[in-house]
Enzyme design. Sequence first.
Site, short mmCIF file in Angstrom:
data_model
loop_
_atom_site.label_atom_id
_atom_site.label_comp_id
_atom_site.label_asym_id
_atom_site.label_seq_id
_atom_site.Cartn_x
_atom_site.Cartn_y
_atom_site.Cartn_z
N HIS A 1 30.25 -2.89 1.47
CA HIS A 1 30.93 -4.14 1.98
C HIS A 1 32.06 -4.89 0.97
O HIS A 1 31.65 -5.27 -0.01
CB HIS A 1 29.86 -5.41 2.27
CG HIS A 1 30.27 -6.52 2.90
ND1 HIS A 1 30.37 -7.87 2.19
CD2 HIS A 1 31.19 -6.93 3.96
CE1 HIS A 1 30.90 -8.82 2.95
NE2 HIS A 1 31.25 -8.20 4.10
N GLY A 2 33.22 -4.56 1.67
CA GLY A 2 34.39 -4.86 0.62
C GLY A 2 34.51 -6.09 0.07
O GLY A 2 35.10 -6.34 -1.15
N THR B 1 35.42 3.84 3.24
CA THR B 1 35.89 4.27 1.96
C THR B 1 35.34 5.65 1.70
O THR B 1 34.14 5.88 1.92
CB THR B 1 35.42 3.27 0.78
OG1 THR B 1 35.77 2.02 1.37
CG2 THR B 1 35.95 3.58 -0.48
N ASP C 1 38.13 -3.80 -0.58
CA ASP C 1 38.01 -3.43 -2.29
C ASP C 1 38.79 -2.31 -2.66
O ASP C 1 39.18 -2.14 -3.94
CB ASP C 1 36.62 -3.48 -2.50
CG ASP C 1 35.97 -2.26 -1.80
OD1 ASP C 1 35.75 -2.57 -0.83
OD2 ASP C 1 35.46 -1.25 -2.49
#
Lengths: 312, 312
Positions: free
Chosen positions: A229-230, A176, A207
Amino acid sequence: MPTQTPIAPSIIVHGGAWAIPASQTVASREGVEAAASLGYDLLNSGASALDAVEAAVRALEDNPVFDAGVGSCLNSAGGVEMDAAIMTDSVEATIRFGAVAALSNACNPISVARAVMERTPHCLLVGEGADAFAKEVGAEGASVEELVTPAAVEEWQRFKRYSAAVNDLFNSGHDTVGAVVRDANGTLACATSTGGITYKRVGRVGDSPIIGAGLFCEDGVGACSTTGHGESILKVGLARTALLFMESRSPGQAAEVALAKMKKRTGGCGGIVLLDNNGEWSADFTTTKMAWAAVGKDGVLKSGIDREHLKL
Amino acid sequence: MPTQTPIAPSIIVHGGAWAIPASQTVASREGVEAAASLGYDLLNSGASALDAVEAAVRALEDNPVFDAGVGSCLNSAGGVEMDAAIMTDSVEATIRFGAVAALSNACNPISVARAVMERTPHCLLVGEGADAFAKEVGAEGASVEELVTPAAVEEWQRFKRYSAAVNDLFNSGHDTVGAVVRDANGTLACATSTGGITYKRVGRVGDSPIIGAGLFCEDGVGACSTTGHGESILKVGLARTALLFMESRSPGQAAEVALAKMKKRTGGCGGIVLLDNNGEWSADFTTTKMAWAAVGKDGVLKSGIDREHLKL
């Protein structure tokens, strides 16, 4: 007509919260500084929050050191599936949000997300439908070969050999890029983009494109973009959680408390860039490192990557 | 060891908030009553919140009168793309969440969502990856022909002829089934499932599988499932908004205020079923109708579909 004090714009960007290896720290920090400067120059020239946040994230997507656009991680089948989202809110207008997930054929997923927002009655397009839409609106196309870097291939091959170690990578939170912006009109915007996690299952979405988790903004409160950590970020709705905490706390305190809540409830680590309605901001993380850069109301560029650079 | 007062379980289900035509009102009300009764009987036999909420939503998916599983709407290409999500939270355990989007090959998307939660390190799988996963875990398969009802085809053909009217359908909010549950241990769970909106763009995902929008539960607060205009529900994160309002309001007041906030900020209509940590509940909507049924702490089945049946 009352004279309004001009609003000094602000921008904060991040390049992902994870265990960034020493070989990538210089390029990562330079990359976020360049993206923040680009966005700030646009804001200073009168650009909207939406234009600035898109331009900053496009710069991060175009930079192969980051896992978004060019430089995206490969999934378990060796393909690329990218996720991106953009959101803006202002008191004069309605809430606007657009996102794509599991997109595979465009250089700049953030611009496809913006097209979903502006050119359809929808908010989120996924998979083949997202690819077809990207073509339909003339988004600059990209083949897997163009999106993938030698470093991403090397990492994919390593995980293919040792797939039992995949959970280690999940916990290291390799994903991300994102940005949050307040423009000269006080309008807020936020955006995220990611190639996900190496060797992720085909179709896995984390996420980043999920409103309230990877990003959220609310007029009168602030704007947030998250990384890490999604699955943990999804479960606690981290971006919205941070904004909720900011209703009674400074951006620095809100980011810290939100990350602590996520750690407590899910065990996951991550990072946050956060901006309040007055242009105060924070960059914080519970991973080993997170590359971030900001130009706040004072017009001064700041950046960091280690915990000692932390701006709470 | 202290003696604990036994907790009386509760379940509330809905069959979608929209302009339900007169020809479908009896079947819709009977369908939600059957699903609520099924889930309550399971809870009374000691089933977990997760098992009860899944069983109730499976019953709604299997019922062709509802737009989920069999009876799903067709997208613009005449295909079926279904979304579903399930979530549970309790003080003893971590938050658990699983979802699928743009799934096309299974009878019961809610069970595939549960498998994502229980059998992968991920939370959300979309498109072809979700289809491949459904096959891999042996989910009961279904062809488009098996999922599609004559009524869904008739509606699709009507919209194909008059595609300019698609926005009317969006605003009528034709989508989603869902349920919220509290079991005898006080554990909360919620679930949603949908075939989306007739003639939606291929790849369009609404609020149903999105945590915080289509559903949310938080131990100590409550559980919520929403329905209605998906894009509006996404933008305000309706399920989480309702739970936030419930921290200082009754379920009935919280549902009303959350729907009013959505109407004000997006213009969209929808419906909510909401359960607090004490088993108090509400079913409310701003669309013309919403089929709902509940068995609360008193063990009495209640249901409604028109505004005069409203349980605030």
